[in-house]
Scaffold this active site. Structure first.
Site, PDB file in Angstrom:
ATOM      1  N   HIS A 160       1.376  -1.286  -2.258  1.00  0.00           N
ATOM      2  CA  HIS A 160       0.193  -2.002  -2.744  1.00  0.00           C
ATOM      3  C   HIS A 160      -1.070  -1.544  -2.038  1.00  0.00           C
ATOM      4  O   HIS A 160      -2.097  -2.195  -2.132  1.00  0.00           O
ATOM      5  CB  HIS A 160       0.364  -3.516  -2.571  1.00  0.00           C
ATOM      6  CG  HIS A 160       1.649  -4.031  -3.140  1.00  0.00           C
ATOM      7  ND1 HIS A 160       2.775  -4.186  -2.377  1.00  0.00           N
ATOM      8  CD2 HIS A 160       1.977  -4.386  -4.403  1.00  0.00           C
ATOM      9  CE1 HIS A 160       3.766  -4.635  -3.144  1.00  0.00           C
ATOM     10  NE2 HIS A 160       3.303  -4.764  -4.382  1.00  0.00           N
TER      11      HIS A 160
HETATM   12  S1  FES Z   1       1.295  -3.106   0.733  1.00  0.00           S
HETATM   13 FE1  FES Z   1       2.645  -4.332  -0.319  1.00  0.00          FE
HETATM   14  S2  FES Z   1       4.487  -3.937   0.670  1.00  0.00           S
HETATM   15 FE2  FES Z   1       3.141  -2.720   1.751  1.00  0.00          FE
END
Ligand code: FES
Length: 245
Positions: free
Chosen positions: A210
């Site tokens: 993410h």
């Molecule tokens: S940014 Fe979501 S799991 Fe690492």
């Protein structure tokens, strides 16, 4: 009173005769029972070793013959019998205690951690094999652990960062025991992905799941992750040895 007829006079005479004859027979039966009781009582006195508290008086002589249990009695004296009883009771108690101890011990040993689990509790790493400026990933308790041999410039960058304004404020000195060695769990604090080393906007680690960016001290600098990468318990037992756990 009505006049006595011949037939009623005859019936009366037969009844009187019957009662007269019955009395001596009752007396005879009573006398015979008393004689039997007296005989039994005298036999009991001769054969029994037990002095019964009942009977044996003139008013109510005993009709029971109490058996003699003398042949079942122990030929040894009372002290010998006590010593033997205590020995048997003590031996049985000792055997029971030893058996209970062995059972409980086996149960506890069976419940404790197995050798392979204990082996994973601590991991020892030789630091001589990790060159400066390189990352090593090892597995510890099922999780990846990042070990970074930091360069002097990386140490300076980590220490000079204005950490008070970060999302999870923490100075670099709180995250390392030796400035050149950075040890962290390789688990993103957002949703648990494994970040990639030597990447991201801050020269540390980048989580592609993410888009979280960690700096060269493992602190979160950008993206959805709320916390810095976790530092596990570790120690340096010797100058070139690291033990995690
Ligand atoms: S940014 Fe979501 S799991 Fe690492």
């Amino acid at each position: 009173m009505p006049p006595l007829t011949a037939s009623s006079a005859s019936s009366l005479a037969r009844a009187c005769t019957r009662q007269t004859l019955a009395l001596p027979r009752t007396l005879a039966v009573t006398t015979s029972a008393q004689q039997l009781r007296a005989k039994s009582s005298s036999e009991t006195a001769q054969t029994s070793s037990f002095d019964s508290p009942f009977g044996r008086s003139k008013e109510s002589p005993s009709t029971l013959k109490i058996p003699n249990f003398g042949k079942y009695a122990s030929p040894r004296n009372a002290t010998s019998n006590k010593v033997f009883s205590y020995f048997v009771a003590g031996s049985m108690g000792l055997i029971t205690a030893v058996g209970a101890k062995a059972t409980v011990q086996d149960f506890l040993v069976n419940m404790s951690a197995s050798a392979d689990v204990l082996a994973q509790a601590k991991v020892e790493i030789g630091l001589n094999s990790i060159p400066e400026g390189k990352n090593v990933i090892i597995k510890w308790r099922g999780k990846p652990v990042f070990i970074r041999h930091r360069t002097a410039s990386e140490i300076a960058e980590a220490e000079n960062t204005n950490w008070e304004g970060l999302r999870d404020p923490q100075p670099d000195s709180d995250r390392v025991k030796k400035p050149e060695w950075l040890v962290m769990l390789g688990v993103c604090t957002h949703l648990g992905c494994v970040p990639i080393g030597e990447s991201g906007d801050f020269g540390g680690w980048f989580c592609p799941c993410h888009g979280s960016h960690y700096d060269i001290s493992g602190r979160i600098r950008k993206g959805p992750a709320p916390l810095n990468l976790e530092v596990p318990q570790y120690d340096f037992p010797t100058e070139d040895t690291l033990v995690i756990g």
